[in-house]
Design a protein around this motif. Structure first.
Motif, mmCIF file in Angstrom:
data_model
loop_
_atom_site.group_PDB
_atom_site.id
_atom_site.type_symbol
_atom_site.label_atom_id
_atom_site.label_comp_id
_atom_site.label_asym_id
_atom_site.label_seq_id
_atom_site.Cartn_x
_atom_site.Cartn_y
_atom_site.Cartn_z
ATOM 1 N N PHE A 192 0.833 -1.205 0.000
ATOM 2 C CA PHE A 192 0.000 0.000 0.000
ATOM 3 C C PHE A 192 0.867 1.254 0.000
ATOM 4 N N LEU A 193 1.948 1.213 0.743
ATOM 5 C CA LEU A 193 2.848 2.357 0.814
ATOM 6 C C LEU A 193 3.466 2.658 -0.553
ATOM 7 N N VAL A 194 3.885 1.619 -1.244
ATOM 8 C CA VAL A 194 4.451 1.789 -2.586
ATOM 9 C C VAL A 194 3.397 2.342 -3.539
ATOM 10 N N MET A 195 2.190 1.796 -3.471
ATOM 11 C CA MET A 195 1.115 2.240 -4.348
ATOM 12 C C MET A 195 0.793 3.717 -4.109
ATOM 13 N N LEU A 196 0.670 4.102 -2.857
ATOM 14 C CA LEU A 196 0.342 5.493 -2.542
ATOM 15 C C LEU A 196 1.486 6.439 -2.900
ATOM 16 N N SER A 197 2.697 6.008 -2.630
ATOM 17 C CA SER A 197 3.858 6.842 -2.968
ATOM 18 C C SER A 197 3.924 7.081 -4.472
ATOM 19 N N ALA A 198 3.629 6.049 -5.231
ATOM 20 C CA ALA A 198 3.650 6.169 -6.695
ATOM 21 C C ALA A 198 2.545 7.097 -7.189
ATOM 22 N N SER A 199 1.449 7.173 -6.467
ATOM 23 C CA SER A 199 0.334 8.021 -6.910
ATOM 24 C C SER A 199 0.523 9.489 -6.523
ATOM 25 N N LEU A 200 1.511 9.794 -5.698
ATOM 26 C CA LEU A 200 1.729 11.184 -5.286
ATOM 27 C C LEU A 200 2.027 12.107 -6.465
ATOM 28 N N LEU A 201 2.820 11.654 -7.406
ATOM 29 C CA LEU A 201 3.147 12.489 -8.560
ATOM 30 C C LEU A 201 1.892 12.813 -9.366
ATOM 31 N N SER A 202 1.085 11.803 -9.613
ATOM 32 C CA SER A 202 -0.157 12.037 -10.359
ATOM 33 C C SER A 202 -1.075 12.982 -9.604
ATOM 34 N N ALA A 203 -1.203 12.766 -8.302
ATOM 35 C CA ALA A 203 -2.067 13.632 -7.490
ATOM 36 C C ALA A 203 -1.566 15.068 -7.518
ATOM 37 N N SER A 204 -0.270 15.239 -7.443
ATOM 38 C CA SER A 204 0.305 16.584 -7.489
ATOM 39 C C SER A 204 0.063 17.242 -8.842
ATOM 40 N N ASN A 205 0.172 16.461 -9.909
ATOM 41 C CA ASN A 205 -0.092 16.997 -11.244
ATOM 42 C C ASN A 205 -1.552 17.414 -11.402
ATOM 43 N N PHE A 206 -2.470 16.586 -10.895
ATOM 44 C CA PHE A 206 -3.894 16.934 -10.959
ATOM 45 C C PHE A 206 -4.176 18.206 -10.168
ATOM 46 N N GLU A 207 -3.561 18.296 -8.990
ATOM 47 C CA GLU A 207 -3.756 19.486 -8.162
ATOM 48 C C GLU A 207 -3.219 20.731 -8.871
ATOM 49 N N ALA A 208 -2.042 20.622 -9.465
ATOM 50 C CA ALA A 208 -1.446 21.769 -10.156
ATOM 51 C C ALA A 208 -2.324 22.224 -11.321
ATOM 52 N N GLU A 209 -2.844 21.291 -12.090
ATOM 53 C CA GLU A 209 -3.707 21.652 -13.216
ATOM 54 C C GLU A 209 -4.996 22.315 -12.724
ATOM 55 N N ALA A 210 -5.569 21.788 -11.650
ATOM 56 C CA ALA A 210 -6.786 22.387 -11.090
ATOM 57 C C ALA A 210 -6.499 23.789 -10.555
ATOM 58 N N GLU A 211 -5.322 23.981 -9.981
ATOM 59 C CA GLU A 211 -4.963 25.308 -9.470
ATOM 60 C C GLU A 211 -4.791 26.307 -10.619
ATOM 61 N N ILE A 212 -4.225 25.862 -11.704
ATOM 62 C CA ILE A 212 -4.074 26.731 -12.877
ATOM 63 C C ILE A 212 -5.449 27.168 -13.378
ATOM 64 N N GLN A 213 -6.369 26.219 -13.477
ATOM 65 C CA GLN A 213 -7.728 26.550 -13.937
ATOM 66 C C GLN A 213 -8.419 27.514 -12.971
ATOM 67 N N MET A 214 -8.218 27.293 -11.669
ATOM 68 C CA MET A 214 -8.817 28.183 -10.677
ATOM 69 C C MET A 214 -8.221 29.582 -10.793
ATOM 70 N N ASN A 215 -6.920 29.678 -10.993
ATOM 71 C CA ASN A 215 -6.283 30.988 -11.123
ATOM 72 C C ASN A 215 -6.748 31.723 -12.378
ATOM 73 N N ARG A 216 -6.978 30.979 -13.444
ATOM 74 C CA ARG A 216 -7.530 31.603 -14.659
ATOM 75 C C ARG A 216 -8.911 32.196 -14.368
ATOM 76 N N LYS A 217 -9.712 31.429 -13.634
ATOM 77 C CA LYS A 217 -11.055 31.897 -13.276
ATOM 78 C C LYS A 217 -10.962 33.122 -12.376
ATOM 79 N N TRP A 218 -9.999 33.127 -11.457
ATOM 80 C CA TRP A 218 -9.799 34.275 -10.565
ATOM 81 C C TRP A 218 -9.526 35.527 -11.400
#
Length: 108
Positions: free
Chosen positions: A24-50
């Motif tokens: 589980f630790l390996v699986m979650l650690s591997a998903s951190l990069l994807s989660a960070s990328n999704f968060e960054a893209e969502a933040e960009i969209q939010m900033n555009r809306k701002w």
């Protein structure tokens, strides 16, 4: 297995096997990069809306304050999506830390 199911297993105390904890630790650690990328893209969209909201003037023709825009942005789907992604990213990090701690105490 989803993050939610891992969290549920942690809550119920069903994660005692060091091999399963490690997997589980390996699986979650591997998903951190994807989660960070999704968060960054969502933040960009939010900033555009701002910026879109900032460009719209008040009824009297004056510019809105940043504080006003911050309140306004929190009512948008872009903000909600960013917040959901940020919270998911934080959850992955917290569960990863919990699994590390549990694993370190269960090995010996």
């Amino acid at each position: 297995m989803t993050i939610e199911s891992i969290i549920q297993k942690l809550r119920e105390g069903d994660l005692d096997d060091p091999v399963q904890l490690s997997n589980f630790l390996v699986m979650l650690s591997a998903s951190l990069l994807s989660a960070s990328n999704f968060e960054a893209e969502a933040e960009i969209q939010m900033n555009r809306k701002w910026l879109e909201l900032k460009a719209v003037l008040k009824e009297d023709g004056r510019e809105k304050s940043d504080k006003h825009i911050d309140k306004e942005i929190s009512l948008t789907p872009e903000w909600r999506e960013w917040r959901k992604m940020r919270d998911a990213n934080e959850s992955i990090q917290q569960v990863t830390q919990s699994l590390k701690k549990k694993l370190s105490t269960s090995i010996y």
